[in-house]
Design a protein around this motif. Structure first.
Motif, PDB file in Angstrom:
ATOM      1  N   GLU A   1       0.854  -1.183   0.000  1.00 11.49           N
ATOM      2  CA  GLU A   1       0.000   0.000   0.000  1.00 11.49           C
ATOM      3  C   GLU A   1       0.894   1.239   0.000  1.00 11.49           C
ATOM      4  O   GLU A   1       1.856   1.329   0.749  1.00 11.49           O
ATOM      5  CB  GLU A   1      -0.888   0.000   1.245  1.00 11.49           C
TER       6      GLU A   1
ATOM      7  N   GLN B   1      -4.008   4.957  -6.154  1.00 12.02           N
ATOM      8  CA  GLN B   1      -3.300   3.975  -5.342  1.00 12.02           C
ATOM      9  C   GLN B   1      -4.312   3.034  -4.699  1.00 12.02           C
ATOM     10  O   GLN B   1      -5.378   3.459  -4.264  1.00 12.02           O
ATOM     11  CB  GLN B   1      -2.471   4.669  -4.262  1.00 12.02           C
TER      12      GLN B   1
ATOM     13  N   ALA C   1       3.868   2.528  -8.023  1.00 10.63           N
ATOM     14  CA  ALA C   1       3.802   1.426  -7.061  1.00 10.63           C
ATOM     15  C   ALA C   1       4.654   0.302  -7.642  1.00 10.63           C
ATOM     16  O   ALA C   1       5.090   0.372  -8.793  1.00 10.63           O
ATOM     17  CB  ALA C   1       2.361   0.970  -6.852  1.00 10.63           C
TER      18      ALA C   1
END
Length: 155
Positions: A37, A117, A45
């Motif tokens: 996360e 995200q 990411a």
């Protein structure tokens, strides 16, 4: 009664996929795809997994795609001149009887141009394309932290 049972089964199916951590494509076995996360403002990411080749011929991971990012690239960390740096790789060899780990500070998948995200507990699809074995879609679990050593199974 049948429609109710079918509805319950359909509602439970995403939960089963969310917990799936292993995927097979011929003699290739992909274990525990995961991503950490990231803060909502992070521009990228990374995704990680392990590939075991239980077959009699080598293969190569040549492409990765996911609908949650504009672009997915394979990268590796290397030491150069006493400095650790990240560089893109075009393919990753998967040797016969071998294992390749995509992990922090090693090979990994960089995801660029994310729509948003993902949060811990969510998951997203990612397609791995192998030169000989073809395509396999895996589900990447988003986690708060890296998995504990025992969470990633090895053969």
């Amino acid at each position: 009664m049948f429609k109710k049972a079918l509805l319950i089964a359909a509602l439970m199916t995403p939960a089963l996929f969310a917990n799936a951590h292993e995927f097979d494509l011929g003699s290739l076995h992909i274990e525990h795809p995961w991503s950490r996360e990231m803060p909502p403002v992070a521009p990228t990411a990374a995704a990680y997994f392990v590939v075991d080749n239980n077959g009699k011929e080598a293969d190569r991971l040549i492409a990765i795609h996911t609908p949650v990012a504009e672009k997915a690239e394979m990268h590796e960390h290397v030491h150069a001149g006493g400095v650790m740096k990240m560089q893109q790789v075009q393919a990753v060899d998967i040797p016969v009887g071998g294992q390749v780990k995509f992990e922090p500070m090693g090979y990994h998948v960089m995801l660029f141009g994310l729509e948003q995200q993902m949060k811990a507990g969510e998951h997203f699809p990612m397609t791995l394309t192998f030169e000989k074995a073809g395509d396999v879609e895996v589900q990447v679990n988003v986690q708060k932290d890296a998995p504990a050593a025992g969470e990633t199974h090895t053969h």
